[in-house]
Design an enzyme around this catalytic site. Structure first.
Site, PDB file in Angstrom:
ATOM      1  N   ASP A   1       0.853  -1.179   0.000  1.00  0.00           N
ATOM      2  CA  ASP A   1       0.000   0.000   0.000  1.00  0.00           C
ATOM      3  C   ASP A   1       0.893   1.235   0.000  1.00  0.00           C
ATOM      4  OD1 ASP A   1      -2.118   1.677   0.171  1.00  0.00           O
ATOM      5  OD2 ASP A   1      -2.727   1.122   2.212  1.00  0.00           O
TER       6      ASP A   1
ATOM      7  N   GLU B   1      -2.532   0.327  -4.369  1.00  0.00           N
ATOM      8  CA  GLU B   1      -2.370  -0.867  -3.536  1.00  0.00           C
ATOM      9  C   GLU B   1      -2.655  -2.129  -4.335  1.00  0.00           C
ATOM     10  OE1 GLU B   1      -5.292  -1.499  -0.417  1.00  0.00           O
ATOM     11  OE2 GLU B   1      -6.477   0.176  -1.164  1.00  0.00           O
TER      12      GLU B   1
END
Lengths: 372, 417
Positions: free
Chosen positions: B41, B135
């Protein structure tokens, strides 16, 4: 009110009524059929506020009067009664019940006051004519498959019935389209229809009206105004509002310069389309037509599910052509052909294609191709 | 305990500092070199890209988002200290952090950066499941032989490369399934590297709130709360059948998640179910021309994204929010699936025209659902709209121009309204 009536006659009257009644109703009275007894007839009236049907039949009336009961319940009871039964309907006007008796069975149904039943206002009709059931049946049966179900384009949710200049003079014409295909069907203009305003007859009305047209030789009285249309047999009167909208100018949609002509046996063609389309799993199943000298190859190529091909002998003399269509649309137009061969007139693979029966131009179909 | 230096990638056996480079960015865990499911992420992705491209912003709080009435799409970590969060209304964010620099997003740059991160991940494994631009899940099972190092090392190398080559930092969550990997990546942000091993899974989850479960929002949480389920420990006390009876098919999933079990695979083609774009107006409006312009622009955005993904939708959805927050949504299914602005716009406009007008709106959204591949879309013309073919040709041509010369190279007049 008290009357008795033959089960068969009652069933016919009530079944027409209950099919007009909307299944999902928020206004209770609209689920009911209004029964009126007077002289030697009983009439059954039902409405969804857009369509009203009144079915009259002979009955032995002991006591004139009127009441309303659930159309669906009454229909179910009558349907399940033995054939040949004599049914008596009676209400005393105070108990709020309708007693239904037949042989050794009896029912007591809840009623609603007749005063609450909405009766459609009468209209001044600007054209009145009569046409054989057979003629009207052809007009609507051959066009209704093309009616759009898209609600945002409400003006396509019906059959456009109007007066037009056909190939053989003035015609009573029905047109329906959903933007993908179009049907245009003509009949000789009946006397009295000359000044008929063009109206869009809603899909549901077309379906209900169709039930009046089973008897070939029956003469149907048609009345048309700007806002309403009425179809009547001696027993049944169907009145409907028409769609308040403008039907698009369909004349420019019908191709006139298509020269590539294919003639094929419609039934065989439909069978072949249906056969190859089997392998396709997508929702709009695309079928490719590859035309070469007197030879048609139908094929489906669906990467996810497989491929299929079928060959058909046809009459075709133009240069090679490959064109794709939605299988469903091809099947629908092919099934409109009932006497002669189907004649397809193509232009290019991106242009609308025209189909008719032999050289008969009184019913033509236009279908939009699909990229394949 | 196996340990890894995230700066020089040296592997060693525990310690507070790296024996090779002496730096303290160490990750140590008993299962460190055995786990293979990861979630990466990026840290405040859009804001990081902006700071990278404009060093003046470096030490300032930066908020990415639109207008005074819009919402925060990303806030940098400096702004987050002040309490600014994603999805927070802009006026509220500016109240918390009046000195923030608000930047309108530059989507093309983010997409390009994201594409380059994706390319780095592709070098590590084919099993990538992107969740958004910033992500993605990765399954590195069985890649140790290929790369000569365990997944943990590859992941540390990825974030190091992202920082060196793209100027973007990211956080890694490493575990034995997607559910836990996603939770892990969030534990130690920014520039984090967290590991949840199989041995401590249940112990780790037990005290945590069930709100951690991805996909459980306020409503879901309220439903669980009603059943007395607040933490994973509460959830684990429930019988599988009872959960199923109470929460339906979700109940089964909850039962597994309570035990840290998640059998979903990392799959790159998780089919997209819908795609939409919406805008909150600067001021509530009922002006039909203005709204029409918005419908067009949103249709264009949706169409652009559909075209980029080479997909199309069969259903067009229109979403409207009135000034009093009442929500109106309409859907229409098309005979022929589409990815074209023209068709999406026309369907949305037809639905809009059927909504009683007059009252002002604060939000408008346009989207599509029921996705199909683009080969199955826009295959037939419209008999009643002979001009459509020409408009579609024009749209394809202007797409081509924009592809060559940039997004602003050519626009429709109506999009300027």
């Amino acid at each position: 009110m008290k009357l008795s009536i033959e089960r068969a006659a009652l069933l016919k009257a009530v079944s027409q009524a209950q099919s007009v009644v909307e299944r999902r109703n928020t206004i209770p009275i609209l689920a009911n059929v209004l029964i009126e007894a007077e002289g030697d007839t009983a009439s059954f009236r039902a409405t969804d506020l857009d369509i009203e049907v009144v079915d009259k039949c002979a009955a032995q009336v002991e006591r004139a009067g009127a009441t309303t009961v659930s159309a669906v319940t009454l229909h179910e009871i009558v349907r399940k009664l033995p054939d040949g039964a004599l049914v008596s309907l009676a209400d005393d006007g105070t108990s709020g019940r309708l007693e239904v008796n037949a042989g050794r069975s009896s029912f007591s149904l809840a009623t609603l006051p007749r005063e609450d039943f909405p009766v459609m206002t009468t209209t001044e009709y600007s054209a009145n004519f009569s046409a054989p059931a057979k003629v009207l049946r052809r007009l609507f049966d051959k066009s209704k498959f093309a009616i759009s179900t898209e609600e945002t384009r409400y003006y396509l949710n019906g059959v456009y019935m109007h007066v037009a200049d056909g190939e053989e003079g003035r015609a009573l014409r029905c047109v329906a389209t959903d933007g993908h295909r179009l049907a245009r069907v003509d009949a000789p203009l009946p006397q009295g229809a000359e000044n008929m305003p063009g109206v869009i007859v809603p899909r549901k009305t077309v379906g209900e009206m169709r039930k009046l047209l089973d008897d070939d030789d029956m003469s149907i009285a048609v009345s048309v105004s700007e806002t309403k249309v009425r179809f009547a047999t001696p027993d049944i009167t169907l009145t409907s509002k028409v769609i308040d909208g403008t039907f698009p100018d369909y004349t420019r949609v019908i191709p006139t310069g298509n020269t590539r002509r294919m003639e094929v046996d419609a039934a065989e063609f439909a069978k072949a389309v249906d056969l190859v389309a089997t392998v396709s799993s997508e929702r709009s199943r695309a079928v490719k037509l590859a035309l070469d000298e007197d030879r048609l190859v139908l094929s489906v190529n669906a990467p996810d599910s497989g491929a299929g091909e079928a060959e058909l002998a046809v009459a075709y003399g133009d240069e090679r052509l490959e064109i794709g269509f939605n299988a469903k649309y091809l099947l629908e137009i092919a099934s409109q052909v009932d006497r002669e061969n189907a004649v397809f007139l193509f232009n290019s693979s991106g242009d609308p294609t025209l189909m008719r029966e032999g050289n008969d131009t009184s019913a033509v179909y236009v279908v939009m191709p699909m990229r394949v | 305990m196996p340990a890894l230096c995230r700066d020089c990638l040296t592997r060693f056996d525990a310690g507070r500092r790296c024996p090779a480079c002496g730096r303290p960015r160490i990750v140590a865990h008993a299962e460190l070199f055995d786990l293979a499911i990861a979630h990466m992420d990026c840290d405040a992705f859009y804001a990081s890209v902006e700071k990278r491209d404009n060093p003046e912003l470096c030490d300032k709080p930066v908020i990415i988002g639109g207008g005074k009435r819009g919402v925060v799409s990303t806030a940098c970590y400096i702004a987050r200290i002040k309490g600014v969060r994603s999805a927070m209304p802009m006026f509220q964010a500016l109240k918390l952090c009046p000195e923030a620099v608000v930047v309108r997003g530059r989507m093309e740059v983010y997409v390009e950066t994201s594409r380059r991160i994706r390319a780095m991940m592709e070098e590590m494994t084919p099993a990538i499941e992107p969740l958004s631009l910033d992500e993605a899940f990765m399954d590195l099972t069985g890649t140790e032989k290929l790369h000569g190092v365990p997944p943990a090392v590859m992941l540390a190398r990825l974030t190091r490369r992202m920082q060196a080559e793209l100027g973007i930092t990211g956080s890694i969550g490493l575990s034995h399934n997607k559910f836990l990997a996603k939770i892990a990546s969030d534990l130690d942000k920014p520039r984090g590297f967290s590991v949840i091993g199989a041995a401590e899974t249940v112990e780790f989850l037990d005290p945590r709130p069930v709100g951690l479960i991805w996909g459980i929002g306020a409503v879901g949480q309220a439903a669980l709360d009603k059943a007395g389920i607040r933490t994973f420990a509460d959830l684990r006390r429930w019988d599988r059948q009872d959960l199923h009876a109470r929460f339906g098919s979700m109940g089964d999933r909850l039962w597994h998640l309570a035990r840290g079990q998640d059998h979903r695979r990392v799959s790159r083609n998780a089919p997209m179910k819908s795609l939409s774009s919406e805008t909150t107006f600067f001021e509530d409006t009922s002006d039909p021309d203005l709204l029409d312009g918005h419908i067009w622009r949103l249709a264009e955005k949706v169409s652009d994204r559909l075209k980029a993904k080479r997909i199309a939708g069969r259903v067009v959805v229109l979403k409207l929010k009135r000034a009093d927050f009442t929500l109106i949504s309409r859907r229409r299914s098309l005979e022929d699936a589409t990815q074209l602005t023209d068709r999406i716009y026309r369907a949305a406009k037809a639905m809009f025209d059927q909504v009683p007008q007059g009252k002002p709106y604060r939000l408008l959204g346009v989207g599509v659902s029921d996705m199909v591949a683009e080969d199955h879309a826009d295959r037939s013309g419209n008999l009643l709209d002979p001009q459509e073919a020409a408009r579609i040709k024009a749209e394809r041509a202007s797409d081509e121009i924009r592809r060559k010369f940039g997004a602003d190279a050519i626009v429709k007049g109506r999009s300027l309204r």
